[in-house]
Design a protein around this motif. Structure first.
Motif, PDB file in Angstrom:
ATOM      1  N   ASN A   1      -4.383   4.851  -5.309  1.00  0.00           N
ATOM      2  CA  ASN A   1      -3.390   3.805  -5.517  1.00  0.00           C
ATOM      3  C   ASN A   1      -2.802   3.925  -6.911  1.00  0.00           C
ATOM      4  O   ASN A   1      -3.544   3.996  -7.891  1.00  0.00           O
ATOM      5  CB  ASN A   1      -4.054   2.439  -5.319  1.00  0.00           C
ATOM      6  CG  ASN A   1      -3.156   1.266  -5.674  1.00  0.00           C
ATOM      7  OD1 ASN A   1      -3.575   0.342  -6.348  1.00  0.00           O
ATOM      8  ND2 ASN A   1      -1.931   1.283  -5.222  1.00  0.00           N
ATOM      9  N   SER A   2      -1.465   3.966  -7.025  1.00  0.00           N
ATOM     10  CA  SER A   2      -0.769   3.998  -8.310  1.00  0.00           C
ATOM     11  C   SER A   2      -1.204   5.219  -9.122  1.00  0.00           C
ATOM     12  O   SER A   2      -1.089   6.349  -8.643  1.00  0.00           O
ATOM     13  CB  SER A   2      -1.007   2.684  -9.059  1.00  0.00           C
ATOM     14  OG  SER A   2      -0.213   2.599 -10.215  1.00  0.00           O
TER      15      SER A   2
ATOM     16  N   ASN B   1       2.006  -3.387  -5.576  1.00  0.00           N
ATOM     17  CA  ASN B   1       0.776  -3.598  -4.810  1.00  0.00           C
ATOM     18  C   ASN B   1       1.122  -3.643  -3.322  1.00  0.00           C
ATOM     19  O   ASN B   1       0.938  -4.645  -2.634  1.00  0.00           O
ATOM     20  CB  ASN B   1       0.086  -4.883  -5.250  1.00  0.00           C
ATOM     21  CG  ASN B   1      -0.433  -4.807  -6.662  1.00  0.00           C
ATOM     22  OD1 ASN B   1      -0.814  -3.742  -7.149  1.00  0.00           O
ATOM     23  ND2 ASN B   1      -0.437  -5.944  -7.354  1.00  0.00           N
TER      24      ASN B   1
ATOM     25  N   HIS C   1      -8.632   3.842  -7.773  1.00  0.00           N
ATOM     26  CA  HIS C   1      -7.714   2.770  -8.163  1.00  0.00           C
ATOM     27  C   HIS C   1      -6.726   3.225  -9.233  1.00  0.00           C
ATOM     28  O   HIS C   1      -6.805   4.331  -9.766  1.00  0.00           O
ATOM     29  CB  HIS C   1      -8.511   1.565  -8.654  1.00  0.00           C
ATOM     30  CG  HIS C   1      -9.290   1.846  -9.907  1.00  0.00           C
ATOM     31  ND1 HIS C   1      -8.730   1.847 -11.164  1.00  0.00           N
ATOM     32  CD2 HIS C   1     -10.605   2.150 -10.105  1.00  0.00           C
ATOM     33  CE1 HIS C   1      -9.638   2.120 -12.069  1.00  0.00           C
ATOM     34  NE2 HIS C   1     -10.796   2.324 -11.459  1.00  0.00           N
ATOM     35  N   GLY C   2      -5.837   2.323  -9.598  1.00  0.00           N
ATOM     36  CA  GLY C   2      -4.809   2.619 -10.573  1.00  0.00           C
ATOM     37  C   GLY C   2      -5.127   2.115 -11.972  1.00  0.00           C
ATOM     38  O   GLY C   2      -6.241   1.688 -12.278  1.00  0.00           O
TER      39      GLY C   2
ATOM     40  N   GLY D   1      -3.282   7.327  -7.218  1.00  0.00           N
ATOM     41  CA  GLY D   1      -2.585   8.168  -6.257  1.00  0.00           C
ATOM     42  C   GLY D   1      -2.209   9.510  -6.857  1.00  0.00           C
ATOM     43  O   GLY D   1      -2.319  10.557  -6.208  1.00  0.00           O
TER      44      GLY D   1
ATOM     45  N   LEU E   1      -0.986   5.361  -2.058  1.00  0.00           N
ATOM     46  CA  LEU E   1      -0.328   4.063  -2.001  1.00  0.00           C
ATOM     47  C   LEU E   1       0.379   3.799  -3.323  1.00  0.00           C
ATOM     48  O   LEU E   1      -0.266   3.701  -4.366  1.00  0.00           O
ATOM     49  CB  LEU E   1      -1.353   2.961  -1.726  1.00  0.00           C
ATOM     50  CG  LEU E   1      -2.270   3.179  -0.521  1.00  0.00           C
ATOM     51  CD1 LEU E   1      -3.260   2.026  -0.395  1.00  0.00           C
ATOM     52  CD2 LEU E   1      -1.467   3.353   0.757  1.00  0.00           C
TER      53      LEU E   1
ATOM     54  N   LEU F   1      -8.913  -1.932  -4.063  1.00  0.00           N
ATOM     55  CA  LEU F   1      -8.929  -1.168  -2.819  1.00  0.00           C
ATOM     56  C   LEU F   1      -9.959  -1.670  -1.813  1.00  0.00           C
ATOM     57  O   LEU F   1      -9.947  -1.240  -0.652  1.00  0.00           O
ATOM     58  CB  LEU F   1      -9.167   0.318  -3.120  1.00  0.00           C
ATOM     59  CG  LEU F   1      -8.008   0.990  -3.860  1.00  0.00           C
ATOM     60  CD1 LEU F   1      -8.370   2.405  -4.278  1.00  0.00           C
ATOM     61  CD2 LEU F   1      -6.748   1.010  -2.996  1.00  0.00           C
TER      62      LEU F   1
ATOM     63  N   HIS G   1      -0.094  -2.518  -0.575  1.00  0.00           N
ATOM     64  CA  HIS G   1      -1.076  -2.866   0.464  1.00  0.00           C
ATOM     65  C   HIS G   1      -1.466  -4.331   0.427  1.00  0.00           C
ATOM     66  O   HIS G   1      -2.024  -4.845   1.402  1.00  0.00           O
ATOM     67  CB  HIS G   1      -2.318  -1.977   0.341  1.00  0.00           C
ATOM     68  CG  HIS G   1      -3.111  -2.163  -0.901  1.00  0.00           C
ATOM     69  ND1 HIS G   1      -2.621  -1.848  -2.149  1.00  0.00           N
ATOM     70  CD2 HIS G   1      -4.376  -2.652  -1.109  1.00  0.00           C
ATOM     71  CE1 HIS G   1      -3.537  -2.113  -3.062  1.00  0.00           C
ATOM     72  NE2 HIS G   1      -4.607  -2.608  -2.455  1.00  0.00           N
TER      73      HIS G   1
ATOM     74  N   THR H   1       5.095   3.482  -0.049  1.00  0.00           N
ATOM     75  CA  THR H   1       5.706   2.915  -1.250  1.00  0.00           C
ATOM     76  C   THR H   1       6.337   1.573  -0.916  1.00  0.00           C
ATOM     77  O   THR H   1       6.508   1.211   0.247  1.00  0.00           O
ATOM     78  CB  THR H   1       6.792   3.855  -1.810  1.00  0.00           C
ATOM     79  OG1 THR H   1       7.811   4.019  -0.814  1.00  0.00           O
ATOM     80  CG2 THR H   1       6.221   5.209  -2.175  1.00  0.00           C
TER      81      THR H   1
END
Length: 265
Positions: free
Chosen positions: A93-94, A242, A26-27, A97, A117, A35, A244, A209
């Motif tokens: 993610n973020s 966000n 996660h971010g 990522g 993502l 997620l 997704h 993105t």
């Protein structure tokens, strides 16, 4: 809780399914629950490992400086503990990522593929290339929310509405409330990490993105993705940071195609 030998925080991990290990990272400011929205999409053939990074969710913060490079070293060490030298894939993610891309480059052929993502590419906010904000507001919805929740939601939601809010409330808000403020302050003070070596990601790599992402943008990611040997890039309209959650069906289709390419290696 920490290990007795090296004081590295032992993470909270949610494991689902069986198959090739798939790490989900996660971010910043949230936890693994952001997620979990992807779990049904990634259920076929993967053992999904949703990890709370140190200082987020139910994982204690890192000792010492606790900067971004320290998070990366911790993540690499955790992968060694749970995967060893077995093949795996990763979704990030973020900030996750950025960490996932570095992890894939470090691990080389052991990492079968990476899906990123809304990944951070530039850690310095002042040099990011960002689009102009374009938001469809829902004043009635916002007026009915707790003011603090409304502020968090309005900061990232591109097309506000009941369905969008329900996904945000389920996937984002719990993590926002669960973080360790001191650990996040230490991370913010040492939030430095160069862009990963795109050439080091040898497996299928997906970069998704949001065209309306005013936090990390999409242009820097496009420039970076040009160096990927097996890269797929998508910038989705009506999607913010966000991505997704804003465009779940399109992201699901892209992830499904990516997973098929990874399994075909």
């Amino acid at each position: 809780m920490t290990t007795a030998s090296d004081a590295r925080p032992v993470p909270h991990v949610v494991r689902r399914g069986a198959g090739v290990p798939l790490l989900l990272v996660h971010g910043n400011g949230v936890d693994h629950r952001i997620l979990l929205e992807l779990d049904e999409v990634l259920a076929d053939g993967w053992e999904r490992l949703y990890v709370d990074l140190p200082g987020f969710g139910r994982t204690p913060g890192l000792p010492g400086r606790g900067g971004l490079s320290d998070l990366l070293d911790w993540l690499d060490g955790w992968v060694e503990d749970v995967v060893g030298r077995a093949p795996f894939a990763v979704v990030g993610n973020s900030m996750g990522g950025l960490l996932a891309a570095h992890l894939a480059a470090r691990r080389g052929a052991q990492c079968l593929g990476a899906a990123l993502l809304a990944p951070v590419v530039q850690t310095r906010h002042d040099v990011r290339t960002l689009p102009t904000a374009e938001v469809t507001r829902d004043p009635e919805l916002l007026a009915g929310l707790d003011p603090a929740d409304a502020d968090e939601y309005a900061a990232v939601a591109v097309d506000q509405g009941p369905e969008s809010w329900a996904r945000f409330r389920r996937a984002v808000l719990p993590g926002l409330r669960a973080g360790d403020p001191q650990a996040m302050r230490r991370l913010g003070a040492a939030y430095e990490l160069p862009a990963p070596d795109a050439a080091g990601l040898t497996g299928p790599t997906l970069v998704v993105t949001g065209r309306q992402d005013t936090i990390v943008g999409f242009a820097d990611q496009w420039a970076w993705a040009d160096g990927l040997a097996r890269g797929t890039f998508a910038a989705l309209d009506r999607a913010g940071h966000n991505v997704h959650l804003d465009q779940p069906a399109t992201v699901a289709a892209l992830l499904t195609a990516w997973a098929e390419r990874v399994r075909a290696r």
